[in-house]
Scaffold this active site. Structure first.
Site, PDB file in Angstrom:
ATOM      1  N   TYR A  11       0.827  -1.230   0.000  1.00 35.96           N
ATOM      2  CA  TYR A  11       0.000   0.000   0.000  1.00 35.96           C
ATOM      3  C   TYR A  11       0.855   1.271   0.000  1.00 35.96           C
ATOM      4  O   TYR A  11       0.804   2.089  -0.931  1.00 35.96           O
ATOM      5  CB  TYR A  11      -0.927  -0.063   1.220  1.00 35.96           C
ATOM      6  N   SER A 124       6.080   3.514  13.340  1.00 34.49           N
ATOM      7  CA  SER A 124       4.657   3.741  13.568  1.00 34.49           C
ATOM      8  C   SER A 124       4.443   4.536  14.847  1.00 34.49           C
ATOM      9  O   SER A 124       5.229   4.425  15.807  1.00 34.49           O
ATOM     10  CB  SER A 124       3.976   2.373  13.704  1.00 34.49           C
ATOM     11  N   TYR A 149       3.367  -6.650  17.148  1.00 44.23           N
ATOM     12  CA  TYR A 149       3.642  -5.815  15.974  1.00 44.23           C
ATOM     13  C   TYR A 149       4.308  -4.501  16.406  1.00 44.23           C
ATOM     14  O   TYR A 149       5.354  -4.111  15.880  1.00 44.23           O
ATOM     15  CB  TYR A 149       2.343  -5.517  15.205  1.00 44.23           C
ATOM     16  N   LYS A 153       8.341  -2.729  15.850  1.00 43.07           N
ATOM     17  CA  LYS A 153       8.713  -1.378  15.389  1.00 43.07           C
ATOM     18  C   LYS A 153       9.638  -0.704  16.405  1.00 43.07           C
ATOM     19  O   LYS A 153      10.619  -0.071  16.036  1.00 43.07           O
ATOM     20  CB  LYS A 153       7.460  -0.522  15.172  1.00 43.07           C
ATOM     21  N   ASN A 198      -8.970  -4.955   9.139  1.00 40.15           N
ATOM     22  CA  ASN A 198      -8.773  -4.638  10.554  1.00 40.15           C
ATOM     23  C   ASN A 198      -8.933  -3.152  10.801  1.00 40.15           C
ATOM     24  O   ASN A 198      -9.254  -2.736  11.902  1.00 40.15           O
ATOM     25  CB  ASN A 198      -7.338  -5.007  10.979  1.00 40.15           C
ATOM     26  N   GLY A 294      -6.683  -3.094  23.677  1.00 38.01           N
ATOM     27  CA  GLY A 294      -5.412  -2.515  23.214  1.00 38.01           C
ATOM     28  C   GLY A 294      -5.553  -1.132  22.588  1.00 38.01           C
ATOM     29  O   GLY A 294      -4.564  -0.443  22.385  1.00 38.01           O
ATOM     30  N   ASP A 295      -6.802  -0.716  22.247  1.00 35.76           N
ATOM     31  CA  ASP A 295      -6.981   0.613  21.643  1.00 35.76           C
ATOM     32  C   ASP A 295      -6.796   1.709  22.677  1.00 35.76           C
ATOM     33  O   ASP A 295      -7.161   1.544  23.847  1.00 35.76           O
ATOM     34  CB  ASP A 295      -8.403   0.750  21.062  1.00 35.76           C
TER      35      ASP A 295
HETATM   36  P1  NAD Z   1       1.534  -3.646   3.079  1.00 30.25           P
HETATM   37  O1  NAD Z   1       1.322  -4.983   3.702  1.00 30.25           O
HETATM   38  O2  NAD Z   1       0.571  -3.176   2.072  1.00 30.25           O
HETATM   39  O3  NAD Z   1       2.997  -3.596   2.424  1.00 30.25           O
HETATM   40  C1  NAD Z   1       4.094  -4.310   2.955  1.00 30.25           C
HETATM   41  C2  NAD Z   1       4.747  -5.052   1.800  1.00 30.25           C
HETATM   42  O4  NAD Z   1       5.874  -5.783   2.302  1.00 30.25           O
HETATM   43  C3  NAD Z   1       3.816  -6.068   1.132  1.00 30.25           C
HETATM   44  O5  NAD Z   1       3.832  -5.867  -0.262  1.00 30.25           O
HETATM   45  C4  NAD Z   1       4.415  -7.422   1.510  1.00 30.25           C
HETATM   46  O6  NAD Z   1       4.214  -8.390   0.510  1.00 30.25           O
HETATM   47  C5  NAD Z   1       5.878  -7.072   1.709  1.00 30.25           C
HETATM   48  N1  NAD Z   1       6.606  -7.964   2.610  1.00 30.25           N
HETATM   49  C6  NAD Z   1       6.237  -8.375   3.853  1.00 30.25           C
HETATM   50  N2  NAD Z   1       7.186  -9.185   4.359  1.00 30.25           N
HETATM   51  C7  NAD Z   1       8.175  -9.272   3.427  1.00 30.25           C
HETATM   52  C8  NAD Z   1       9.399  -9.964   3.370  1.00 30.25           C
HETATM   53  N3  NAD Z   1       9.816 -10.763   4.377  1.00 30.25           N
HETATM   54  N4  NAD Z   1      10.173  -9.845   2.269  1.00 30.25           N
HETATM   55  C9  NAD Z   1       9.766  -9.068   1.239  1.00 30.25           C
HETATM   56  N5  NAD Z   1       8.600  -8.397   1.222  1.00 30.25           N
HETATM   57  C10 NAD Z   1       7.813  -8.499   2.323  1.00 30.25           C
HETATM   58  O7  NAD Z   1       1.672  -2.587   4.273  1.00 30.25           O
HETATM   59  P2  NAD Z   1       1.723  -0.995   4.226  1.00 30.25           P
HETATM   60  O8  NAD Z   1       0.480  -0.492   4.850  1.00 30.25           O
HETATM   61  O9  NAD Z   1       2.132  -0.532   2.892  1.00 30.25           O
HETATM   62  O10 NAD Z   1       2.893  -0.744   5.284  1.00 30.25           O
HETATM   63  C11 NAD Z   1       4.243  -0.565   4.895  1.00 30.25           C
HETATM   64  C12 NAD Z   1       5.097  -0.430   6.140  1.00 30.25           C
HETATM   65  O11 NAD Z   1       4.611   0.662   6.921  1.00 30.25           O
HETATM   66  C13 NAD Z   1       5.051  -1.649   7.057  1.00 30.25           C
HETATM   67  O12 NAD Z   1       6.340  -1.852   7.601  1.00 30.25           O
HETATM   68  C14 NAD Z   1       4.072  -1.249   8.122  1.00 30.25           C
HETATM   69  O13 NAD Z   1       4.303  -1.916   9.333  1.00 30.25           O
HETATM   70  C15 NAD Z   1       4.369   0.234   8.247  1.00 30.25           C
HETATM   71  N6  NAD Z   1       3.237   0.994   8.809  1.00 30.25           N
HETATM   72  C16 NAD Z   1       1.998   0.890   8.224  1.00 30.25           C
HETATM   73  C17 NAD Z   1       0.923   1.567   8.783  1.00 30.25           C
HETATM   74  C18 NAD Z   1      -0.463   1.451   8.181  1.00 30.25           C
HETATM   75  O14 NAD Z   1      -1.432   1.780   8.870  1.00 30.25           O
HETATM   76  N7  NAD Z   1      -0.614   1.018   6.924  1.00 30.25           N
HETATM   77  C19 NAD Z   1       1.093   2.372   9.932  1.00 30.25           C
HETATM   78  C20 NAD Z   1       2.375   2.480  10.485  1.00 30.25           C
HETATM   79  C21 NAD Z   1       3.442   1.774   9.909  1.00 30.25           C
HETATM   80  N1  UFG Z   2     -12.256   1.247  14.547  1.00 33.37           N
HETATM   81  C1  UFG Z   2     -13.596   0.951  14.656  1.00 33.37           C
HETATM   82  N2  UFG Z   2     -14.082  -0.080  13.898  1.00 33.37           N
HETATM   83  C2  UFG Z   2     -13.307  -0.807  13.043  1.00 33.37           C
HETATM   84  C3  UFG Z   2     -11.931  -0.476  12.934  1.00 33.37           C
HETATM   85  C4  UFG Z   2     -11.445   0.556  13.719  1.00 33.37           C
HETATM   86  O1  UFG Z   2     -14.332   1.571  15.419  1.00 33.37           O
HETATM   87  O2  UFG Z   2     -13.808  -1.736  12.390  1.00 33.37           O
HETATM   88  C5  UFG Z   2     -11.725   2.382  15.326  1.00 33.37           C
HETATM   89  C6  UFG Z   2     -10.625   1.991  16.311  1.00 33.37           C
HETATM   90  O3  UFG Z   2     -11.180   1.595  17.542  1.00 33.37           O
HETATM   91  C7  UFG Z   2      -9.817   3.293  16.384  1.00 33.37           C
HETATM   92  C8  UFG Z   2      -9.957   3.895  14.979  1.00 33.37           C
HETATM   93  O4  UFG Z   2     -11.122   3.291  14.421  1.00 33.37           O
HETATM   94  O5  UFG Z   2     -10.408   4.182  17.303  1.00 33.37           O
HETATM   95  C9  UFG Z   2      -8.771   3.598  14.067  1.00 33.37           C
HETATM   96  O6  UFG Z   2      -8.510   2.200  14.068  1.00 33.37           O
HETATM   97  P1  UFG Z   2      -7.530   1.515  12.999  1.00 33.37           P
HETATM   98  O7  UFG Z   2      -7.537   0.045  13.256  1.00 33.37           O
HETATM   99  O8  UFG Z   2      -7.840   1.989  11.631  1.00 33.37           O
HETATM  100  O9  UFG Z   2      -6.102   2.152  13.374  1.00 33.37           O
HETATM  101  P2  UFG Z   2      -5.296   2.094  14.741  1.00 33.37           P
HETATM  102  O10 UFG Z   2      -5.102   3.510  15.172  1.00 33.37           O
HETATM  103  O11 UFG Z   2      -5.862   1.159  15.706  1.00 33.37           O
HETATM  104  O12 UFG Z   2      -3.932   1.395  14.257  1.00 33.37           O
HETATM  105  C10 UFG Z   2      -3.177   1.935  13.224  1.00 33.37           C
HETATM  106  C11 UFG Z   2      -2.428   0.835  12.479  1.00 33.37           C
HETATM  107  C12 UFG Z   2      -1.386   0.229  13.333  1.00 33.37           C
HETATM  108  C13 UFG Z   2      -0.522   1.246  13.981  1.00 33.37           C
HETATM  109  C14 UFG Z   2      -1.364   2.256  14.693  1.00 33.37           C
HETATM  110  C15 UFG Z   2      -0.562   3.376  15.276  1.00 33.37           C
HETATM  111  O13 UFG Z   2      -3.305  -0.165  12.056  1.00 33.37           O
HETATM  112  O14 UFG Z   2      -0.558  -0.560  12.521  1.00 33.37           O
HETATM  113  O15 UFG Z   2      -2.284   2.836  13.779  1.00 33.37           O
HETATM  114  O16 UFG Z   2       0.217   3.920  14.267  1.00 33.37           O
HETATM  115  F1  UFG Z   2       0.311   0.656  14.860  1.00 33.37           F
END
Ligand code: NAD
Ligand code: UFG
Length: 336
Positions: A11, A124, A149, A153, A198, A294-295
């Protein structure tokens, strides 16, 4: 010189790769497609109008990484690859520690031995834990993560800090993302979760498209303006642009720096539902249920350090984030 983008088919990585290619960087995307699809690569090519290399490889595969570094002149790595589902990490902690921490250690060993010592890492806001008050600032103590998770980080940040302390030739930029949502304006790429989402925005868009019946709101008894959880949502294209600024920083010297990437504004779950309804013209049915374990109640950034030192700030507001998420979902009801 090239930029290696691990997890570049995912993404955030796909949106960032597009902006890098548009800026004229030579991009090498490395991914194992664990959570993404090859079609993402076609879309990146179509949107950016440029070319890039792709390597199907796992970041835990040392020989595979060595080959990539031997065959290319790589200046810096933007490291997105990782597993990111909070709930799954509680059920499969070893897989998360192995993939995220083990993979990052292997990647850094391959980088060191190839003489490539510049890395931008996807961290994150979760590393702030639950004890720091918002707005969250980079000088607040990290720790107190509530799931494996988040702990991966936190540990990776520490590992990269230690790496810099051991060898000042490294340049490390740790980016703490808040809540990325939205999609590229083209509607060709966006968040494409497997199974039931999620996270809030993909859940809402799947209710809007009719794949899910209603949104479950996780609690309305938090100490917030309407009782629902407040987060700092950031448009994924703004986030992508933040990586270009971070990359310039990483390439301009050595050091180990940490930056929040957020907007500094907090929106509740119901604020997002309303903004999405306005942007999409769809009605989002929701049912208020229990809190999700955990929220936390409130999580938003102070983004001023990134503005002052990277010259970056978010441009898109919640209305555009919702409109672009909807545009992606409605054009791709089944994802990629
Ligand atoms: P995503 O799952 O869409 O992208 C991660 C990519 O990494 C995927 O294409 C997956 O196939 C690849 N990947 C996973 N393990 C691998 C491995 N061992 N070798 C090679 N490729 C691998 O996730 P995203 O939302 O694009 O997130 C990117 C990064 O940002 C992640 O590290 C995630 O933890 C971090 N992050 C995401 C969010 C969020 O809400 N999306 C928030 C904070 C941090
Ligand atoms: N929520 C709902 N219903 C749902 C999903 C979420 O009410 O079906 C609420 C949650 O309780 C929260 C808000 O929407 O209040 C946002 O929830 P998300 O799951 O979208 O995001 P989070 O803030 O819980 O978590 C995100 C990423 C994690 C990261 C975290 C802090 O998913 O990877 O932000 O950066 F660790």
């Amino acid at each position: 010189m090239s930029i290696l983008v691990t997890g570049g088919a995912g993404y955030i990585g796909s949106h960032t790769s597009i902006e890098l290619i548009k800026e004229g960087y030579d991009v090498i995307i490395l991914d194992n497609f664990y959570n993404s699809k090859p079609e993402a690569l076609n879309r990146i090519k179509k949107i950016s109008g440029g070319d890039f290399k792709f390597v199907e490889c796992d970041i835990r595969d040392r020989a595979g990484l060595d080959k990539v570094f031997a065959e290319n002149d790589i200046e810096a790595v933007i490291h997105f690859a990782g597993l990111k589902a909070v709930g799954e990490s509680c059920r499969k902690p070893l897989e998360y520690y192995e993939n995220n921490i083990g993979g990052t250690v292997t990647l850094c060993q391959a980088m060191r031995d190839a003489g490539c010592k510049k890395i931008v890492f996807s961290s994150s806001a979760t590393v702030y834990g639950s004890n720091n008050p918002s707005p969250l600032r980079e000088d607040m103590p990290a720790g107190g993560t509530t799931n494996p998770y988040g702990t991966t980080k936190l540990y990776i940040e520490r590992i990269l800090e230690d790496l810099y302390k051991s060898d000042n030739e490294w340049s490390v930029v740790l980016l703490r993302y808040f809540n990325p949502i939205g999609a590229h304006k083209s509607g060709l790429i966006g968040e494409d979760p497997n199974g039931i989402p999620n996270n809030l925005m993909p859940y809402i868009t799947q209710v809007a498209i009719g794949k899910l019946n209603h949104l479950n709101v996780f609690g309305d008894d938090y100490p917030t303006h309407d009782g629902t959880g407040v987060r700092d949502y950031i448009h994924v294209v703004d986030l992508a642009m933040g990586h270009l600024c971070a990359l310039k920083k990483a390439c301009s010297g050595t050091g180990c720096d940490v930056y929040n990437l957020g907007t500094g504004k907090g929106y509740s779950v119901l604020d997002v539902v309303k903004a999405f309804e306005k942007a999409s013209g769809q009605t989002i049915k929701y049912v208020v249920g229990d809190r999700r374990p955990g929220d936390i109640a409130i999580c938003y950034s102070d983004p001023s350090k990134a503005k002052a030192e990277l010259g970056w700030e978010a441009k898109f507001g919640i209305d555009e984030m919702c409109a672009d998420s909807w545009n992606w979902q409605k054009n791709n009801p089944q994802g990629l």
